[in-house]
Design an enzyme around this catalytic site. Structure first.
Site, PDB file in Angstrom:
ATOM      1  N   HIS A 262      52.167  22.962  12.261  1.00  0.00           N
ATOM      2  CA  HIS A 262      53.071  24.302  11.877  1.00  0.00           C
ATOM      3  C   HIS A 262      53.410  25.212  13.168  1.00  0.00           C
ATOM      4  O   HIS A 262      54.622  25.318  13.059  1.00  0.00           O
ATOM      5  CB  HIS A 262      52.224  24.800  10.477  1.00  0.00           C
ATOM      6  CG  HIS A 262      53.111  25.919  10.084  1.00  0.00           C
ATOM      7  ND1 HIS A 262      53.975  25.972   9.146  1.00  0.00           N
ATOM      8  CD2 HIS A 262      53.888  27.062  10.988  1.00  0.00           C
ATOM      9  CE1 HIS A 262      54.940  27.015   9.028  1.00  0.00           C
ATOM     10  NE2 HIS A 262      54.688  27.860   9.258  1.00  0.00           N
ATOM     11  N   GLU A 263      52.482  25.391  13.827  1.00  0.00           N
ATOM     12  CA  GLU A 263      52.929  26.244  14.868  1.00  0.00           C
ATOM     13  C   GLU A 263      53.329  25.426  15.804  1.00  0.00           C
ATOM     14  O   GLU A 263      54.451  26.441  16.564  1.00  0.00           O
ATOM     15  CB  GLU A 263      51.834  27.012  15.124  1.00  0.00           C
ATOM     16  CG  GLU A 263      50.614  27.877  14.314  1.00  0.00           C
ATOM     17  CD  GLU A 263      51.831  28.351  13.491  1.00  0.00           C
ATOM     18  OE1 GLU A 263      52.753  29.385  14.279  1.00  0.00           O
ATOM     19  OE2 GLU A 263      50.966  29.346  12.267  1.00  0.00           O
ATOM     20  N   HIS A 266      57.297  25.666  15.536  1.00  0.00           N
ATOM     21  CA  HIS A 266      57.899  26.725  16.031  1.00  0.00           C
ATOM     22  C   HIS A 266      58.163  26.590  17.456  1.00  0.00           C
ATOM     23  O   HIS A 266      58.934  27.055  18.409  1.00  0.00           O
ATOM     24  CB  HIS A 266      57.055  28.608  15.462  1.00  0.00           C
ATOM     25  CG  HIS A 266      56.852  28.213  14.317  1.00  0.00           C
ATOM     26  ND1 HIS A 266      58.288  28.978  13.662  1.00  0.00           N
ATOM     27  CD2 HIS A 266      55.812  28.488  13.098  1.00  0.00           C
ATOM     28  CE1 HIS A 266      58.215  29.468  12.855  1.00  0.00           C
ATOM     29  NE2 HIS A 266      56.638  29.044  12.182  1.00  0.00           N
ATOM     30  N   GLU A 292      61.150  28.787  10.564  1.00  0.00           N
ATOM     31  CA  GLU A 292      60.879  28.211   9.161  1.00  0.00           C
ATOM     32  C   GLU A 292      60.801  27.084   8.908  1.00  0.00           C
ATOM     33  O   GLU A 292      59.916  26.313   8.795  1.00  0.00           O
ATOM     34  CB  GLU A 292      60.203  28.915   8.595  1.00  0.00           C
ATOM     35  CG  GLU A 292      59.402  28.658   7.513  1.00  0.00           C
ATOM     36  CD  GLU A 292      57.635  28.989   7.595  1.00  0.00           C
ATOM     37  OE1 GLU A 292      57.753  29.630   8.895  1.00  0.00           O
ATOM     38  OE2 GLU A 292      56.793  29.434   7.727  1.00  0.00           O
TER      39      GLU A 292
HETATM   40 ZN    ZN Z   1      55.222  29.821  10.396  1.00  0.00          ZN
END
Ligand code: ZN
Length: 498
Positions: A262-263, A266, A292
């Site tokens: 997830h990170e 980003h 996101e």
């Molecule tokens: Zn996030």
């Protein structure tokens, strides 16, 4: 064009101060000893004040006006986009009276402490008066920022430019209509999926090594980024070539692995913005929703896919031979996609996640408009949990007190999580339409095609186009719920044999 160049230089100074502030914040959340908090709060306050002062000084206004007046750049050029962004940023920074900014900083600093206390006591009433104060501040903030239809729009626009309640209401209604029946059907078939395999004892060092290799394969540039540990995982950066992601480990395998993916999503966005935009108003991701969409795409559409694990499951099995002895790809795939209503948003699966967001969106709107009294908010929260997810929180800590956002004064922030989910599927489908070989490449552990598509269509543009325009350019349409709802129904329909 000297005013333009002088303006750029000045805004680069503002940016550099903000980067220094971000570094102090990153350090606070990773390595700072607890005793450092007092001095750190002072240092951070000074840096933000310097950045804000420099940004809002009359000299900045003068340069901006001159640059706008003298501009003969083509409307489509980077320079014109830079001026539009600089104007928007400047107006946002100057619209709020200094006294209100200071009051917000003071009240939210205290409110966070009171929120944490109320949460540990599992008692919303201890936080109620602070929420009243914050709602009052947020109403005045909205009035200062300005809006057409409702105050909520002004707050939302801080995180997702151009998004309004009039656009969000039908999006969320459709999402609710599509998801609630799916959640109930899955709950009735809960026995079909067992995720015990994820909760065995996986050692931290091997988890770290495994995740780092996966991230390298995906295209995360370790020479321009690093990963550390923190209580709450996050991604920050001090320029495009210094991207910091964090993770947390528990004994299970899922939390750090999917948190890292997830990170990383980003982080890949920030690492792949066009270098020419570095330290200009066009550097950085364009909105929280678009940001996101990147994290969710890598975490869910890539990281929870069968193709991805057809490549990585054998490697995971050799990294954890004891824990995964006798297990197979199919069982693992089903386990990482187990969906079940639970009270906590950050632990929610792909199907139930957005219902947590919609619930918050509805409640914060009603609170802001005074249609719901603060004292009645917990009951309203619990009733909605029952309606949407069929469960009721055991106490306020499991319910209305679980998230930090309101204590930070961040009303209007939650919807961006769901916008990211919705957009992630639209982007994924467009990428597959343009390059149908992507899933087969992923099954070989090759992510070049996908990352290349994202870089070309999303990342490189930074903040050049407003989010609405970027989405239109990248996907060929506006934001649409249908692809996301269809994706959920098809994926989870198969897993749960609905
Ligand atoms: Zn996030």
């Amino acid at each position: 064009m000297s005013a333009f160049n002088d303006l750029k230089k000045r805004l680069a100074d503002v940016h550099n101060l903000e980067m220094a502030g971000a570094l102090l914040d990153w350090d606070q959340q990773t390595y700072m000893p607890r005793g450092g908090i007092g001095a750190r709060a002072e240092s951070r306050a000074t840096i933000s004040k310097l950045a804000h002062d420099l940004h809002t000084q009359s000299e900045t206004a003068r340069l901006l006006e001159r640059a706008e007046r003298e501009s003969d750049f083509a409307p489509e050029s980077d320079q014109s986009a830079m001026l539009r962004r600089a104007r928007r940023d400047f107006d946002k920074a100057t619209k709020l009276p200094a006294a209100l900014v200071e009051e917000t900083a003071r009240v939210t600093a205290l409110a966070q402490v009171e929120w944490a206390h109320a949460r540990s006591e599992k008692d919303f009433q201890l936080f109620a008066t602070w929420l009243e104060k914050i709602l009052d501040i947020q109403r005045r903030t909205a009035d200062a920022l300005g809006f057409e239809d409702c105050r909520y729009d002004a707050l939302l626009d801080q995180y997702e430019e151009g998004m309004t309640r009039a656009r969000l209401d039908p999006i969320f209604e459709e999402l609710k209509r599509e998801t609630v029946p799916l959640v109930h059907a899955i709950s009735a078939n809960d026995g079909k999926v067992d995720d015990a395999i994820l909760h065995r004892d996986y050692d931290e060092i091997s988890q770290k090594t495994f995740a780092e290799n996966v991230l390298r394969d995906c295209g995360f540039d370790w020479s321009r980024g690093r990963q550390d540990k923190s209580v709450h995982p996050f991604c920050t950066n001090f320029g495009q070539s210094d991207v910091r992601i964090t993770t947390r480990y528990d004994s299970g395998i899922a939390s750090a692995l999917f948190g890292s993916l997830h990170e990383m999503g980003h982080g890949l966005y920030e690492q792949n913005i066009a270098p020419k935009f570095e330290s200009t108003p066009l550097g950085g991701g364009v909105s929280l929703g678009v940001h996101e969409s990147q994290s969710r795409l890598w975490e869910n559409l890539v990281g929870r896919s069968r193709e991805f694990w057809s490549h990585y499951f054998p490697q995971l099995q050799s990294a954890f031979p004891e824990q995964l002895k006798g297990e197979n790809l199919d069982g693992f795939y089903r386990a990482i996609n187990r969906a079940a209503p639970s009270p906590i948003r950050v632990e929610a699966d792909e199907v139930t996640y957005n219902l947590h967001i919609i619930l918050r969106y509805e409640i914060e709107n009603e609170l802001l408009e005074g249609r719901l009294a603060v004292a009645d908010a917990p009951a309203s929260w619990n009733a909605r949990m029952q309606d949407y997810l069929g469960i009721e929180p055991t106490d306020d800590a499991q319910g209305i007190l679980q998230d930090v956002h309101w204590s930070l004064g961040a009303l209007g922030y939650f919807p961006t999580y769901s916008l990211g989910n919705i957009l992630s599927v639209q982007l994924w489908e467009k990428a597959l339409e343009d390059a149908p070989e992507i899933p087969a490449a992923i099954a070989r552990g090759d992510f070049h095609l996908l990352l290349g598509w994202l870089r070309e269509n999303v990342h490189q543009h930074g903040r050049k186009y407003p989010p609405v325009e970027l989405i239109q350019r990248a996907t060929g349409s506006e934001l649409r719920v249908a692809p996301y709802a269809d994706y959920l129904k098809s994926k989870f329909g198969a897993i749960y044999e609905l």
